[in-house]
Motif scaffolding. Sequence first.
Motif, PDB file in Angstrom:
ATOM      1  N   VAL A   2      -3.615 -73.104   5.770  1.00 35.18           N
ATOM      2  CA  VAL A   2      -4.858 -72.397   6.086  1.00 35.18           C
ATOM      3  C   VAL A   2      -5.003 -71.228   5.135  1.00 35.18           C
ATOM      4  O   VAL A   2      -4.095 -70.402   5.016  1.00 35.18           O
ATOM      5  CB  VAL A   2      -4.826 -71.864   7.547  1.00 35.18           C
ATOM      6  CG1 VAL A   2      -6.073 -71.055   7.839  1.00 35.18           C
ATOM      7  CG2 VAL A   2      -4.680 -73.002   8.534  1.00 35.18           C
ATOM      8  N   ASP A   3      -6.122 -71.153   4.414  1.00 38.22           N
ATOM      9  CA  ASP A   3      -6.432 -69.996   3.583  1.00 38.22           C
ATOM     10  C   ASP A   3      -7.265 -69.038   4.413  1.00 38.22           C
ATOM     11  O   ASP A   3      -8.263 -69.433   5.007  1.00 38.22           O
ATOM     12  CB  ASP A   3      -7.222 -70.405   2.336  1.00 38.22           C
ATOM     13  CG  ASP A   3      -6.379 -71.199   1.351  1.00 38.22           C
ATOM     14  OD1 ASP A   3      -5.143 -71.048   1.353  1.00 38.22           O
ATOM     15  OD2 ASP A   3      -6.960 -71.976   0.576  1.00 38.22           O
ATOM     16  N   VAL A   4      -6.864 -67.780   4.473  1.00 35.40           N
ATOM     17  CA  VAL A   4      -7.550 -66.793   5.293  1.00 35.40           C
ATOM     18  C   VAL A   4      -8.426 -65.918   4.406  1.00 35.40           C
ATOM     19  O   VAL A   4      -7.947 -65.335   3.432  1.00 35.40           O
ATOM     20  CB  VAL A   4      -6.530 -65.914   6.059  1.00 35.40           C
ATOM     21  CG1 VAL A   4      -7.249 -64.882   6.915  1.00 35.40           C
ATOM     22  CG2 VAL A   4      -5.619 -66.790   6.918  1.00 35.40           C
ATOM     23  N   GLY A  36      -5.457 -65.558  16.153  1.00 35.99           N
ATOM     24  CA  GLY A  36      -6.055 -64.310  16.612  1.00 35.99           C
ATOM     25  C   GLY A  36      -5.225 -63.074  16.344  1.00 35.99           C
ATOM     26  O   GLY A  36      -5.697 -61.953  16.532  1.00 35.99           O
ATOM     27  N   GLN A  37      -3.994 -63.246  15.888  1.00 33.87           N
ATOM     28  CA  GLN A  37      -3.139 -62.093  15.585  1.00 33.87           C
ATOM     29  C   GLN A  37      -3.712 -61.339  14.391  1.00 33.87           C
ATOM     30  O   GLN A  37      -4.119 -61.945  13.398  1.00 33.87           O
ATOM     31  CB  GLN A  37      -1.721 -62.561  15.268  1.00 33.87           C
ATOM     32  CG  GLN A  37      -0.766 -61.440  14.930  1.00 33.87           C
ATOM     33  CD  GLN A  37       0.654 -61.930  14.702  1.00 33.87           C
ATOM     34  OE1 GLN A  37       1.024 -63.019  15.132  1.00 33.87           O
ATOM     35  NE2 GLN A  37       1.443 -61.125  14.009  1.00 33.87           N
ATOM     36  N   VAL A  38      -3.726 -60.022  14.468  1.00 34.10           N
ATOM     37  CA  VAL A  38      -4.222 -59.212  13.359  1.00 34.10           C
ATOM     38  C   VAL A  38      -3.180 -59.239  12.246  1.00 34.10           C
ATOM     39  O   VAL A  38      -2.009 -58.932  12.460  1.00 34.10           O
ATOM     40  CB  VAL A  38      -4.522 -57.769  13.817  1.00 34.10           C
ATOM     41  CG1 VAL A  38      -4.945 -56.911  12.632  1.00 34.10           C
ATOM     42  CG2 VAL A  38      -5.603 -57.764  14.892  1.00 34.10           C
ATOM     43  N   LEU A  39      -3.632 -59.610  11.045  1.00 29.79           N
ATOM     44  CA  LEU A  39      -2.748 -59.744   9.886  1.00 29.79           C
ATOM     45  C   LEU A  39      -2.805 -58.532   8.972  1.00 29.79           C
ATOM     46  O   LEU A  39      -1.813 -58.188   8.330  1.00 29.79           O
ATOM     47  CB  LEU A  39      -3.131 -60.981   9.077  1.00 29.79           C
ATOM     48  CG  LEU A  39      -3.167 -62.315   9.830  1.00 29.79           C
ATOM     49  CD1 LEU A  39      -3.667 -63.415   8.906  1.00 29.79           C
ATOM     50  CD2 LEU A  39      -1.799 -62.642  10.396  1.00 29.79           C
ATOM     51  N   ALA A  52      -7.737 -61.312  11.102  1.00 33.04           N
ATOM     52  CA  ALA A  52      -6.935 -62.016  12.094  1.00 33.04           C
ATOM     53  C   ALA A  52      -6.644 -63.443  11.646  1.00 33.04           C
ATOM     54  O   ALA A  52      -7.399 -64.040  10.877  1.00 33.04           O
ATOM     55  CB  ALA A  52      -7.674 -62.042  13.438  1.00 33.04           C
ATOM     56  N   ALA A  53      -5.554 -63.993  12.159  1.00 36.27           N
ATOM     57  CA  ALA A  53      -5.175 -65.372  11.861  1.00 36.27           C
ATOM     58  C   ALA A  53      -6.109 -66.329  12.590  1.00 36.27           C
ATOM     59  O   ALA A  53      -6.291 -66.213  13.795  1.00 36.27           O
ATOM     60  CB  ALA A  53      -3.739 -65.630  12.288  1.00 36.27           C
ATOM     61  N   PRO A  54      -6.698 -67.298  11.873  1.00 36.65           N
ATOM     62  CA  PRO A  54      -7.578 -68.266  12.529  1.00 36.65           C
ATOM     63  C   PRO A  54      -6.807 -69.347  13.279  1.00 36.65           C
ATOM     64  O   PRO A  54      -7.370 -70.055  14.099  1.00 36.65           O
ATOM     65  CB  PRO A  54      -8.366 -68.863  11.372  1.00 36.65           C
ATOM     66  CG  PRO A  54      -7.457 -68.736  10.202  1.00 36.65           C
ATOM     67  CD  PRO A  54      -6.676 -67.466  10.431  1.00 36.65           C
TER      68      PRO A  54
END
Length: 82
Positions: A2-4, A36-39, A52-54
């Motif tokens: 996954v690319d964020v 949903g975790q804040v990166l 956030a992580a998708p």
Amino acid sequence: MVDVILDPKRWESAEPDAEALLESWLVDEGDHVDAGQVLAKASLVEQGLVVAAPAPGVVEQIAVAAGEKFGPGYILVRLADE
């Protein structure tokens, strides 16, 4: 994998050539993350933002370092599947 990227909706109120500043990472490469975790923390046109992580995964590569600027569509971090 996954690319964020920063949510494209965040750029809608910005000037056409606006850039954002990646202020700090809250994760390191190799860390497991949950959806949903804040990166990271970033700012855009004087607005504080979080990234956030998708999806859940493992932080494989941090592509934009803290203190660097980035534009719309930039890949900020790559998450590997669990």
